[in-house]
Design a protein around this motif. Structure first.
Motif, PDB file in Angstrom:
ATOM      1  N   THR A  52      59.886  42.058   2.087  1.00  0.00           N
ATOM      2  CA  THR A  52      58.636  42.750   1.778  1.00  0.00           C
ATOM      3  C   THR A  52      57.857  43.074   3.048  1.00  0.00           C
ATOM      4  O   THR A  52      57.299  44.171   3.190  1.00  0.00           O
ATOM      5  CB  THR A  52      57.766  41.896   0.841  1.00  0.00           C
ATOM      6  OG1 THR A  52      58.540  41.531  -0.312  1.00  0.00           O
ATOM      7  CG2 THR A  52      56.547  42.660   0.386  1.00  0.00           C
ATOM      8  N   LEU A  53      57.823  42.128   3.987  1.00  0.00           N
ATOM      9  CA  LEU A  53      57.136  42.375   5.246  1.00  0.00           C
ATOM     10  C   LEU A  53      57.801  43.513   6.017  1.00  0.00           C
ATOM     11  O   LEU A  53      57.119  44.393   6.556  1.00  0.00           O
ATOM     12  CB  LEU A  53      57.132  41.101   6.101  1.00  0.00           C
ATOM     13  CG  LEU A  53      56.493  41.227   7.494  1.00  0.00           C
ATOM     14  CD1 LEU A  53      55.027  41.627   7.382  1.00  0.00           C
ATOM     15  CD2 LEU A  53      56.639  39.928   8.270  1.00  0.00           C
ATOM     16  N   SER A  54      59.135  43.524   6.056  1.00  0.00           N
ATOM     17  CA  SER A  54      59.853  44.588   6.774  1.00  0.00           C
ATOM     18  C   SER A  54      59.574  45.952   6.158  1.00  0.00           C
ATOM     19  O   SER A  54      59.369  46.935   6.862  1.00  0.00           O
ATOM     20  CB  SER A  54      61.359  44.296   6.756  1.00  0.00           C
ATOM     21  OG  SER A  54      61.651  43.105   7.434  1.00  0.00           O
ATOM     22  N   ILE A  55      59.538  46.007   4.822  1.00  0.00           N
ATOM     23  CA  ILE A  55      59.262  47.271   4.139  1.00  0.00           C
ATOM     24  C   ILE A  55      57.831  47.720   4.425  1.00  0.00           C
ATOM     25  O   ILE A  55      57.566  48.912   4.649  1.00  0.00           O
ATOM     26  CB  ILE A  55      59.509  47.126   2.622  1.00  0.00           C
ATOM     27  CG1 ILE A  55      61.005  46.923   2.353  1.00  0.00           C
ATOM     28  CG2 ILE A  55      58.998  48.352   1.867  1.00  0.00           C
ATOM     29  CD1 ILE A  55      61.324  46.512   0.928  1.00  0.00           C
ATOM     30  N   SER A  56      56.899  46.769   4.440  1.00  0.00           N
ATOM     31  CA  SER A  56      55.496  47.130   4.706  1.00  0.00           C
ATOM     32  C   SER A  56      55.334  47.686   6.117  1.00  0.00           C
ATOM     33  O   SER A  56      54.571  48.639   6.333  1.00  0.00           O
ATOM     34  CB  SER A  56      54.590  45.918   4.504  1.00  0.00           C
ATOM     35  OG  SER A  56      54.785  44.945   5.514  1.00  0.00           O
ATOM     36  N   LEU A  57      56.040  47.110   7.090  1.00  0.00           N
ATOM     37  CA  LEU A  57      55.977  47.625   8.460  1.00  0.00           C
ATOM     38  C   LEU A  57      56.557  49.038   8.543  1.00  0.00           C
ATOM     39  O   LEU A  57      56.032  49.905   9.254  1.00  0.00           O
ATOM     40  CB  LEU A  57      56.738  46.691   9.406  1.00  0.00           C
ATOM     41  CG  LEU A  57      56.125  45.294   9.602  1.00  0.00           C
ATOM     42  CD1 LEU A  57      57.067  44.418  10.419  1.00  0.00           C
ATOM     43  CD2 LEU A  57      54.768  45.388  10.281  1.00  0.00           C
TER      44      LEU A  57
END
Length: 806
Positions: free
Chosen positions: A704-709
């Motif tokens: 989720t963090l990677s997608i948000s970045l």
């Protein structure tokens, strides 16, 4: 021979065969070292045009032809003198070109042919002459016509054309049938950022130069499959290189040159963005997914009866010379003759002939890299028949799912019920505020919610009962949309002309102006579940997105609407009929409510219903991009894990010339009416960013963090920088006052120095339009060509919309 003597060498006669990009570049490179250069084309009309214009096309640009370069159509000029021939024709033309050259050259002179063409002779020529490589074929032709004084050199890489044009470091690996040819390559192409190295085995060099291209196509195909990344491509290259070595050994050729230059050539061709073969693989899989590449009946028959001919004919009709696809069938024929298995090359052939899905390449790699045979199934497409389902159809299933989720988490029900006292106090306080503010929706809903929490709290305290079913039912009913397709379509058709009329019947008056990756999103939206993630600037955002997507023919999503927006029960019913589901941001510490909301969003994605969420959580009050709240994005990851079906996240950037709520965000207590939202809206731009497959990040520690970045990066890259935003930023940077002439200089400097998705790059247009918009809103005044700030907070708000350089 010293370096000065090498630089002084000039060649009287050089001919370049092949007027494609490589031929044009080579003619430019050798023109300074030759007296006469002839550039041969197979098209008489093209030659006549170039002779007249004295310019040639080189990668979408017209470049002047050097004075000593003469375009030609025939080969009569070869009949006299000593010649250096450079061949850069497509491999399918090489045999014919060799025949023409050898039959035209003078018998009394010695000649050299330098070949940049990567390929193998055709199957029919191989059967007739026993030749495999073009050096074999030149030897055959020489013997046939009695011309022994022709040396042949093969030139390989890594020397990607685009990098040669940019004068970046390039490497020429050379092998020849005589020493003279290799030394001439060094004379012509060494120096500066060009490097040459000579090898002995010309046939090995030619074969390796051909075999690396199909591997590059396979890597291009893999790059278009969402679950494959750099790790997968690295493994693909390893397996491809192993098969290259196997074929060399079966042909009794040295593997040494492959180990030295071949690996470098393979890696650069397989991984570079400017590799034609890799790009072909990417285009192939993209067209296949979008349905653009569906063969007709005759093509399907040809694919069934003669797939090799189909691929070669497809390549011959292509504008780009993709040698890897053209040579593939010949490579497999040679392997079959040698009784050698080439699994990767065979799998690629089956993919290109549409016998198997591109995802077959995943199964091949998986089997090749594991002791166990594992099956990785193709990602499921979106479920059909559910995208138009009413929200109410989900409510019963959703209630069961939420209760099942709570009961499956040890201690979760207790944690929720221990919050009951705090929830009751918070709700009672909110009810008092609703009475004071006359908030109709809260006045209608809060008493029932308070009662349910009191009943659940009493049951828990007296009987230790963990009964949350009624509260869950209440929350699900409050959240869930009541989507009615006919109502939404009718309203869109009714409202669009009204918006268009209010907008002055101008383009963009009724719809946002749309840009970005429209084609890419369309090709994926028909096959996969879609999660739209727009920037959040205004209450109009959902409407703008809905109108824009409807205009494009893309699925219109269900979307979250703040409870505050659904000001009355009647308006709430209308918005829910349009596909809105209610979100109460004041319940951000209510564990049960948050779980209901998360499960609802996840279930919509699982059911194939396109969904819209605002990752920023709330409207940006600064004008700039605010940090993403990853909680709601986790629904896309959860949906992928539960169903195994790909979810495509589509970031969207909305850029407003005038945000209706701008004065509110600048500190004004002004209350906006429905009329204000209609008339304060002017130009709105909607840009679709590059689609993000969830599977690309699913194996990371925090997907989720990677997608948000990635979403944030896409927003910054695609945000449409409008003139009034840029002018506002520059005025603020200059302390609130600046001369018009200085403003022009500042705009020019920004345009030249930093990348951005500018609406226009015309300096005068930016200054004139930007100041006009700001002046019309009273944000600035202009006196004697001096711009002065009148409303600093609003200037800063719009200036913040220009993304910082990334």
């Amino acid at each position: 021979m010293n370096d000065e003597e090498i630089l002084e060498i000039r060649y009287p006669n050089v001919a370049i065969f092949g007027g494609g990009p490589m031929g044009v570049q080579l003619s430019t490179m050798v023109s300074s070292k030759a007296d006469r250069v002839f550039l041969w084309y197979g098209d008489r009309k093209k030659v006549e045009r170039i002779q007249k214009d004295r310019s040639v096309e080189l990668l979408d640009e017209n470049v002047p032809l050097p004075e000593n370069v003469t375009p030609v159509y025939d080969t009569d000029f070869l009949t006299e003198g000593h010649w250096i021939i450079i061949s850069a024709v497509p491999s399918r033309l090489q045999e014919n070109v060799i025949d023409r050259i050898c039959s035209s050259l003078s018998l009394s002179e010695n000649h050299v042919i330098l070949s940049f063409t990567k390929g193998l002779v055709s199957s029919s020529t191989r059967r007739k002459t026993g030749s495999v490589t073009f050096s074999d074929y030149v030897t055959h032709v020489k013997e046939k016509i009695g011309k022994p004084d022709i040396e042949y050199a093969a030139v390989a890489g890594p020397n990607l054309l685009t990098e040669m044009i940019k004068n970046q470091h390039s490497f020429f690996s050379v092998a020849s049938t005589g020493k003279k040819a290799s030394s001439i390559v060094e004379d012509l192409f060494s120096g500066g950022r060009n490097h040459t190295k000579t090898y002995e085995d010309i046939r090995a060099l030619e074969v390796v130069g051909v075999l690396k291209n199909p591997v590059a196509i396979a890597c291009g195909i893999a790059s278009g499959i969402p679950e494959c990344g750099s790790n997968f491509e690295g493994e693909l290259i390893r397996l491809g290189f192993s098969e290259i070595l196997d074929l060399l050994r079966s042909m009794e050729l040295s593997t040494q040159s492959a180990m030295e230059f071949g690996l470098a050539d393979l890696i650069s061709t397989s991984t570079s963005r400017v590799s034609r073969n890799r790009a072909y693989g990417q285009r192939f899989v993209r067209k296949l997914i979008s349905g653009e590449d569906e063969p007709n009946l005759l093509e399907r028959l040809e694919l069934f009866f003669n797939p090799k001919e189909f691929i070669q004919r497809e390549m011959s009709q292509s504008e780009s010379h993709v040698e890897g696809a053209y040579a593939l069938s010949t490579i497999l024929d040679i392997a079959q003759e040698k009784d050698l298995s080439l699994p990767l090359f065979t799998t690629l052939f089956e993919i290109l002939t549409r016998k198997v899905s591109p995802t077959q390449i995943i199964r091949f790699v998986s089997k090749s890299t594991s002791n166990e045979i594992r099956t990785i199934s193709k990602f499921a497409a979106k479920r059909s028949g559910l995208s138009l389902a009413s929200g109410k159809e989900f409510q019963s299933a959703l209630r069961r799912r939420i209760l099942r989720h709570i009961n499956s988490q040890p201690g979760m029900a207790d944690r929720i019920l221990k919050q009951a006292g705090l929830q009751i106090k918070s709700l009672e306080k909110r009810y008092e505020e609703a009475v004071e503010n006359k908030s109709a929706t809260d006045l209608a809903l809060l008493p029932r919610e308070i009662q349910l929490w009191k009943e659940a709290d009493q049951a828990y305290e007296t009987r230790n009962a963990r009964d949350l079913e009624k509260i869950v039912e209440f929350y699900v009913s409050e959240i869930a949309d009541d989507y009615r397709p006919f109502f939404r379509e009718s309203l869109i058709h009714l409202v669009a002309p009204t918006r268009f009329a209010i907008g002055g019947f101008k383009p963009g008056g009724g719809l946002p102006k749309i840009g970005g990756c429209v084609k890419e999103v369309k090709s994926l939206a028909s096959r996969y579940d879609i999660l739209y993630t727009p920037t959040h600037r205004s209450h109009l955002d959902s409407i703008e997105v809905a109108f824009g997507l409807r205009w494009l023919g893309l699925p219109v999503p269900r979307y979250a609407a703040d409870k505050k927006v659904m000001g009355t029960p009647g308006l709430a019913r209308v918005l829910k009929s349009l596909g809105a589901y209610m979100v109460d941001r004041k319940r951000n510490r209510n564990l049960l409510y948050l779980d209901c909301l998360t499960q609802y969003s996840t279930m919509m994605l699982e059911a194939g219903i396109p969904t819209l969420v605002y990752p920023e959580g709330t409207r940006s009050r600064t004008g700039g991009i605010i940090p993403i709240k990853t909680g709601i994005l986790s629904t896309s990851v959860d949906a992928f894990k539960r169903t195994g079906s790909e979810v495509i996240v589509v970031p969207i950037v909305l850029s407003y010339e005038n945000v209706p709520e701008d004065t509110e965000f600048a500190g004004s207590e002004e209350h906006l009416s429905f009329k204000d939202f209609l008339f304060k809206r002017t130009e709105v731009y909607m840009d679709l960013c590059e689609p993000i497959p969830v599977s690309r990040y699913i194996h990371e520690d925090d997907p989720t963090l990677s997608i948000s970045l990635e979403i944030t990066r896409s927003w910054q890259a695609h945000h449409r920088i409008l003139p009034n935003q840029l002018i506002a930023k520059l005025i603020v940077q200059e302390g609130g006052e600046v001369a018009i002439k200085d403003l022009r200089s500042l705009v020019s400097e920004v345009i030249l120095s930093r990348k951005g998705n500018y609406l226009t790059r015309e300096v005068d247009e930016i200054v004139n339009r930007g100041t006009k918009v700001l002046k019309s809103r009273g944000f600035i005044s202009v006196e004697k060509d001096i711009v002065k700030t009148e409303r600093a907070a609003l200037l800063e708000y719009y200036g913040n919309m220009v993304p910082d350089p990334t």
